[in-house]
Each structure stands twice: as C-alpha cells, then as structure tokens.
Design a protein around this motif. Structure first.
Motif, PDB file in Angstrom:
ATOM      1  N   GLN A   4      -7.595   7.260  -9.264  1.00  0.00           N
ATOM      2  CA  GLN A   4      -8.864   7.929  -9.573  1.00  0.00           C
ATOM      3  C   GLN A   4      -9.639   7.155 -10.648  1.00  0.00           C
ATOM      4  OE1 GLN A   4      -7.714  12.008 -10.526  1.00  0.00           O
ATOM      5  NE2 GLN A   4      -7.627  12.545  -8.367  1.00  0.00           N
ATOM      6  N   LEU A   5      -9.869   5.875 -10.356  1.00  0.00           N
ATOM      7  CA  LEU A   5     -10.529   4.992 -11.315  1.00  0.00           C
ATOM      8  C   LEU A   5     -12.040   5.177 -11.352  1.00  0.00           C
ATOM      9  CD1 LEU A   5      -8.577   1.644 -10.762  1.00  0.00           C
ATOM     10  CD2 LEU A   5      -8.177   3.417 -12.488  1.00  0.00           C
ATOM     11  N   GLY A   6     -12.602   5.839 -10.356  1.00  0.00           N
ATOM     12  CA  GLY A   6     -14.042   6.065 -10.353  1.00  0.00           C
ATOM     13  C   GLY A   6     -14.806   4.917  -9.725  1.00  0.00           C
ATOM     14  N   ASP A   7     -16.097   4.850 -10.042  1.00  0.00           N
ATOM     15  CA  ASP A   7     -16.986   3.874  -9.411  1.00  0.00           C
ATOM     16  C   ASP A   7     -17.129   2.609 -10.249  1.00  0.00           C
ATOM     17  OD1 ASP A   7     -17.521   5.632  -7.304  1.00  0.00           O
ATOM     18  OD2 ASP A   7     -19.145   6.596  -8.419  1.00  0.00           O
ATOM     19  N   PHE A   8     -17.257   1.478  -9.550  1.00  0.00           N
ATOM     20  CA  PHE A   8     -17.551   0.191 -10.168  1.00  0.00           C
ATOM     21  C   PHE A   8     -18.853  -0.332  -9.573  1.00  0.00           C
ATOM     22  CE2 PHE A   8     -13.067   0.783 -10.727  1.00  0.00           C
ATOM     23  CZ  PHE A   8     -12.747   0.146 -11.917  1.00  0.00           C
ATOM     24  N   ASP A   9     -19.484  -1.265 -10.279  1.00  0.00           N
ATOM     25  CA  ASP A   9     -20.722  -1.849  -9.768  1.00  0.00           C
ATOM     26  C   ASP A   9     -20.456  -2.831  -8.636  1.00  0.00           C
ATOM     27  OD1 ASP A   9     -22.789  -0.708 -11.648  1.00  0.00           O
ATOM     28  OD2 ASP A   9     -21.433  -1.637 -13.103  1.00  0.00           O
ATOM     29  N   ALA A  10     -19.243  -3.365  -8.581  1.00  0.00           N
ATOM     30  CA  ALA A  10     -18.884  -4.285  -7.497  1.00  0.00           C
ATOM     31  C   ALA A  10     -17.372  -4.324  -7.345  1.00  0.00           C
ATOM     32  CB  ALA A  10     -19.417  -5.692  -7.771  1.00  0.00           C
ATOM     33  N   LEU A  11     -16.941  -4.507  -6.112  1.00  0.00           N
ATOM     34  CA  LEU A  11     -15.532  -4.735  -5.791  1.00  0.00           C
ATOM     35  C   LEU A  11     -15.475  -6.012  -4.965  1.00  0.00           C
ATOM     36  CD1 LEU A  11     -14.530  -1.152  -4.543  1.00  0.00           C
ATOM     37  CD2 LEU A  11     -14.205  -2.087  -6.842  1.00  0.00           C
TER      38      LEU A  11
ATOM     39  N   THR B  55     -19.512  -3.287 -14.425  1.00  0.00           N
ATOM     40  CA  THR B  55     -18.068  -3.437 -14.236  1.00  0.00           C
ATOM     41  C   THR B  55     -17.748  -3.785 -12.788  1.00  0.00           C
ATOM     42  OG1 THR B  55     -17.820  -1.052 -13.832  1.00  0.00           O
ATOM     43  CG2 THR B  55     -17.468  -1.841 -16.097  1.00  0.00           C
ATOM     44  N   ALA B  56     -16.678  -4.551 -12.626  1.00  0.00           N
ATOM     45  CA  ALA B  56     -16.239  -4.943 -11.289  1.00  0.00           C
ATOM     46  C   ALA B  56     -14.734  -5.127 -11.288  1.00  0.00           C
ATOM     47  CB  ALA B  56     -16.918  -6.238 -10.850  1.00  0.00           C
ATOM     48  N   ILE B  57     -14.163  -5.045 -10.106  1.00  0.00           N
ATOM     49  CA  ILE B  57     -12.786  -5.479  -9.873  1.00  0.00           C
ATOM     50  C   ILE B  57     -12.867  -6.721  -9.000  1.00  0.00           C
ATOM     51  CG2 ILE B  57     -10.620  -4.975  -8.683  1.00  0.00           C
ATOM     52  CD1 ILE B  57     -10.926  -2.068  -9.472  1.00  0.00           C
ATOM     53  N   ALA B  58     -12.182  -7.784  -9.411  1.00  0.00           N
ATOM     54  CA  ALA B  58     -12.083  -9.006  -8.615  1.00  0.00           C
ATOM     55  C   ALA B  58     -10.602  -9.341  -8.509  1.00  0.00           C
ATOM     56  CB  ALA B  58     -12.858 -10.149  -9.261  1.00  0.00           C
ATOM     57  N   SER B  59     -10.045  -9.145  -7.340  1.00  0.00           N
ATOM     58  CA  SER B  59      -8.591  -9.180  -7.183  1.00  0.00           C
ATOM     59  C   SER B  59      -8.155 -10.110  -6.064  1.00  0.00           C
ATOM     60  CB  SER B  59      -8.090  -7.756  -6.884  1.00  0.00           C
ATOM     61  OG  SER B  59      -6.719  -7.749  -6.569  1.00  0.00           O
TER      62      SER B  59
ATOM     63  N   VAL C 114       0.842  -1.204   0.000  1.00  0.00           N
ATOM     64  CA  VAL C 114       0.000   0.000   0.000  1.00  0.00           C
ATOM     65  C   VAL C 114       0.875   1.250   0.000  1.00  0.00           C
ATOM     66  CG1 VAL C 114      -1.635   1.367   1.354  1.00  0.00           C
ATOM     67  CG2 VAL C 114      -2.001  -1.092   1.080  1.00  0.00           C
ATOM     68  N   GLU C 115       1.902   1.250   0.826  1.00  0.00           N
ATOM     69  CA  GLU C 115       2.816   2.396   0.921  1.00  0.00           C
ATOM     70  C   GLU C 115       3.507   2.660  -0.415  1.00  0.00           C
ATOM     71  OE1 GLU C 115       6.925   2.179   2.914  1.00  0.00           O
ATOM     72  OE2 GLU C 115       5.650   3.067   4.468  1.00  0.00           O
ATOM     73  N   LYS C 116       4.023   1.614  -1.040  1.00  0.00           N
ATOM     74  CA  LYS C 116       4.733   1.763  -2.309  1.00  0.00           C
ATOM     75  C   LYS C 116       3.769   2.127  -3.444  1.00  0.00           C
ATOM     76  CE  LYS C 116       8.354  -1.563  -0.989  1.00  0.00           C
ATOM     77  NZ  LYS C 116       9.504  -0.634  -0.990  1.00  0.00           N
ATOM     78  N   THR C 117       2.546   1.601  -3.386  1.00  0.00           N
ATOM     79  CA  THR C 117       1.547   1.924  -4.411  1.00  0.00           C
ATOM     80  C   THR C 117       1.206   3.408  -4.383  1.00  0.00           C
ATOM     81  OG1 THR C 117       0.583  -0.301  -4.395  1.00  0.00           O
ATOM     82  CG2 THR C 117      -0.826   1.501  -5.161  1.00  0.00           C
ATOM     83  N   LYS C 118       0.987   3.939  -3.193  1.00  0.00           N
ATOM     84  CA  LYS C 118       0.656   5.358  -3.062  1.00  0.00           C
ATOM     85  C   LYS C 118       1.816   6.246  -3.504  1.00  0.00           C
ATOM     86  CE  LYS C 118      -2.750   4.881   0.658  1.00  0.00           C
ATOM     87  NZ  LYS C 118      -3.071   5.198   2.078  1.00  0.00           N
ATOM     88  N   ALA C 119       3.040   5.726  -3.388  1.00  0.00           N
ATOM     89  CA  ALA C 119       4.219   6.522  -3.742  1.00  0.00           C
ATOM     90  C   ALA C 119       4.536   6.468  -5.232  1.00  0.00           C
ATOM     91  CB  ALA C 119       5.425   6.047  -2.937  1.00  0.00           C
TER      92      ALA C 119
ATOM     93  N   GLU D  30      -9.039  -0.526  -2.603  1.00  0.00           N
ATOM     94  CA  GLU D  30      -9.545   0.833  -2.382  1.00  0.00           C
ATOM     95  C   GLU D  30      -8.434   1.866  -2.526  1.00  0.00           C
ATOM     96  OE1 GLU D  30     -11.329   0.372   1.444  1.00  0.00           O
ATOM     97  OE2 GLU D  30     -13.233  -0.394   0.625  1.00  0.00           O
ATOM     98  N   ALA D  31      -7.219   1.520  -2.085  1.00  0.00           N
ATOM     99  CA  ALA D  31      -6.088   2.447  -2.214  1.00  0.00           C
ATOM    100  C   ALA D  31      -5.752   2.695  -3.681  1.00  0.00           C
ATOM    101  CB  ALA D  31      -4.872   1.896  -1.471  1.00  0.00           C
ATOM    102  N   VAL D  32      -5.801   1.642  -4.496  1.00  0.00           N
ATOM    103  CA  VAL D  32      -5.503   1.777  -5.926  1.00  0.00           C
ATOM    104  C   VAL D  32      -6.571   2.617  -6.621  1.00  0.00           C
ATOM    105  CG1 VAL D  32      -5.374   0.514  -8.114  1.00  0.00           C
ATOM    106  CG2 VAL D  32      -4.130  -0.320  -6.110  1.00  0.00           C
ATOM    107  N   ILE D  33      -7.838   2.345  -6.329  1.00  0.00           N
ATOM    108  CA  ILE D  33      -8.928   3.116  -6.939  1.00  0.00           C
ATOM    109  C   ILE D  33      -8.783   4.595  -6.602  1.00  0.00           C
ATOM    110  CG2 ILE D  33     -11.421   3.541  -6.856  1.00  0.00           C
ATOM    111  CD1 ILE D  33     -11.794   0.513  -6.549  1.00  0.00           C
ATOM    112  N   ASP D  34      -8.466   4.880  -5.351  1.00  0.00           N
ATOM    113  CA  ASP D  34      -8.304   6.269  -4.924  1.00  0.00           C
ATOM    114  C   ASP D  34      -7.069   6.908  -5.556  1.00  0.00           C
ATOM    115  OD1 ASP D  34      -8.972   8.549  -3.057  1.00  0.00           O
ATOM    116  OD2 ASP D  34      -6.972   8.048  -2.303  1.00  0.00           O
ATOM    117  N   HIS D  35      -5.947   6.182  -5.551  1.00  0.00           N
ATOM    118  CA  HIS D  35      -4.690   6.732  -6.065  1.00  0.00           C
ATOM    119  C   HIS D  35      -4.763   7.003  -7.564  1.00  0.00           C
ATOM    120  CE1 HIS D  35      -0.405   7.446  -6.490  1.00  0.00           C
ATOM    121  NE2 HIS D  35      -0.309   6.457  -7.362  1.00  0.00           N
TER     122      HIS D  35
END
Length: 233
Positions: free
Chosen positions: A138-145, A119-123, A92-97, A131-136
């Motif tokens: 700015q991917l927007g909204d999905f119908d499901a995570l 659309t969904a993300i299944a990871s 998470v730390e490295k992703t945000k950086a 959630e950190a990736v979506i925020d970083h």
C-alpha cells in the motif's frame, strides 16, 4: 491564507527535483525472496545454486540473470524465457505471502511527496512485480513507475534511471536515487544523479560502496525532510 501560500511556495521550491527509489532492497525486503525463488528454480533446473551465488547478480534484471546462468550451465527442461517467467511467478507469489516494507520506506515516500518533490520507482524488476509490491505494501501513488525490462540494458547501465527522469520531466542532475545494490549505484552515478546508498549489511559494508555513493545511510529512517532539503540545496 498566508500560511497556505507559504506552504505552496515551499512545495514549489522542490517541484523541479525528484527522488527515484529503487524497489528491491530499498522499499521492500525482497532480496531474501529473490534468493529463495532463484534457489528453488535453478535447483529444479539442475543448476547448483546458493544464496552466495544469487548475491553475485544482485540488482540485475532477472532475465539477464537467467541468461547468464544458462550460458554457463545450460539446461534442457525449459527455455530461458520460460525460466524467467517462472522465476517472476515465484517471486510475485512469495512477495504477496511474506513481503514486508523496510524501515523508513513509507515515511521517506510520504516526506518526499509532502515536500512537492516528484517521486518514481525505477527497478530492475518487471512491471508486474512493481505493481504487486505497491499494492501489497500500500505504497500509494508515484509520479512515474519504470522497469528496466523496458530498456535494452539493465543496471549497471543508467538507462532505467534516465528513462525515469525523462518520464518525470526532471533533469538528471536534479534527481536523487536511493539504491541498495552495487549495480544500482553504478547505474545512478552513470546517469549523472546523486546517489543515496542504503546498503544491506548482509552483503556490503560502507567501505565496499564508498566509491559509488554520494551519501550512505543504514536505513531509510535517516532520510528525513531535513536531509532531503540539504541534498537539494
């Protein structure tokens, strides 16, 4: 008014279909981040680790990766759960950086949503990282995570993809999965879904994955509206 009705009918045409995105290696170039974090953690734990060894577990849940390494090369300084939490914290730390969206990621999401496709993300990543990736990015909204951490089995088992389809209320055979890892491709096919593979040339050739994907592209940039419409035809 006629134009608006025509647009609505086109969107409704795809309302019973879904595109489910894997995240790591599909939407974000995070595989190097996972490898760097893994090398940092396992080296600290006294477990020799290289990028090649990290690539062996690509697409698996990180708690399963940590448990696998502990089973073969146990350490004493922290528990498996503590090591998993530390690995997630580092990623998470490295992703945000340094995390960056992969080419075509934002446009593929936008095209799917403009078509009226769910659309969904299944990871395999935990929800805190999704959630950190979506925020970083700015991917927007999905119908499901959905995170494989919510399932008993991670990829290559199909559980995370079947759960995402259920959350979307879409039949598995009406879902397209976009994947980059071999474990993820196996999961998508085991779920009975169409699999588009976007392999990272650093790890796989097209020949390596030909038996596990329905379609293979070098980048999400090739996932245009025209291509999606062909796949859903």
């Amino acid at each position: 008014m006629k134009g608006n009705n025509q647009f609505s009918s086109i969107k409704n045409q795809f309302a019973s279909h879904a595109i489910i995105f894997d995240m790591d290696g599909v939407l974000i170039d995070s595989e190097p981040i996972w490898k760097d974090a893994g090398i940092e953690l396992f080296t600290r734990l006294g477990v020799p680790m290289t990028r090649e060894r990290m690539a062996e577990t690509m697409g698996m849940r990180c708690d399963e990766v940590v448990a696998l390494r502990y089973a073969s090369e146990p350490w004493n300084s922290m528990t498996v759960d503590e090591a998993t939490d530390e690995l997630i914290r580092l990623v998470v730390e490295k992703t945000k950086a340094t995390g960056q969206a992969l080419p075509g990621a934002l446009s593929a999401i936008r095209v799917a949503q403009e078509m009226g496709v769910k659309t969904a993300i299944a990871s395999s990543s935990p929800m805190v990282l999704i959630e950190a990736v979506i925020d970083h990015l700015q991917l927007g909204d999905f119908d499901a995570l959905h995170s494989a951490f919510s399932e008993k089995r991670g990829k290559p088992a199909p559980d995370v993809y079947l759960a995402a389809a259920k959350a979307l209320d879409i039949l598995p055979e009406h879902c397209i999965v976009i994947e980059d890892s071999l474990n993820g491709m196996k999961a998508a096919k085991a779920a009975g879904m169409t699999c588009i593979a976007i392999p990272d040339a650093r790890y796989f050739t097209h020949a390596d994955i030909a038996d596990y994907a329905d379609h293979i592209f070098d980048s999400l940039e090739y996932c245009t509206r025209e291509q999606f419409e062909l796949f859903f035809a």
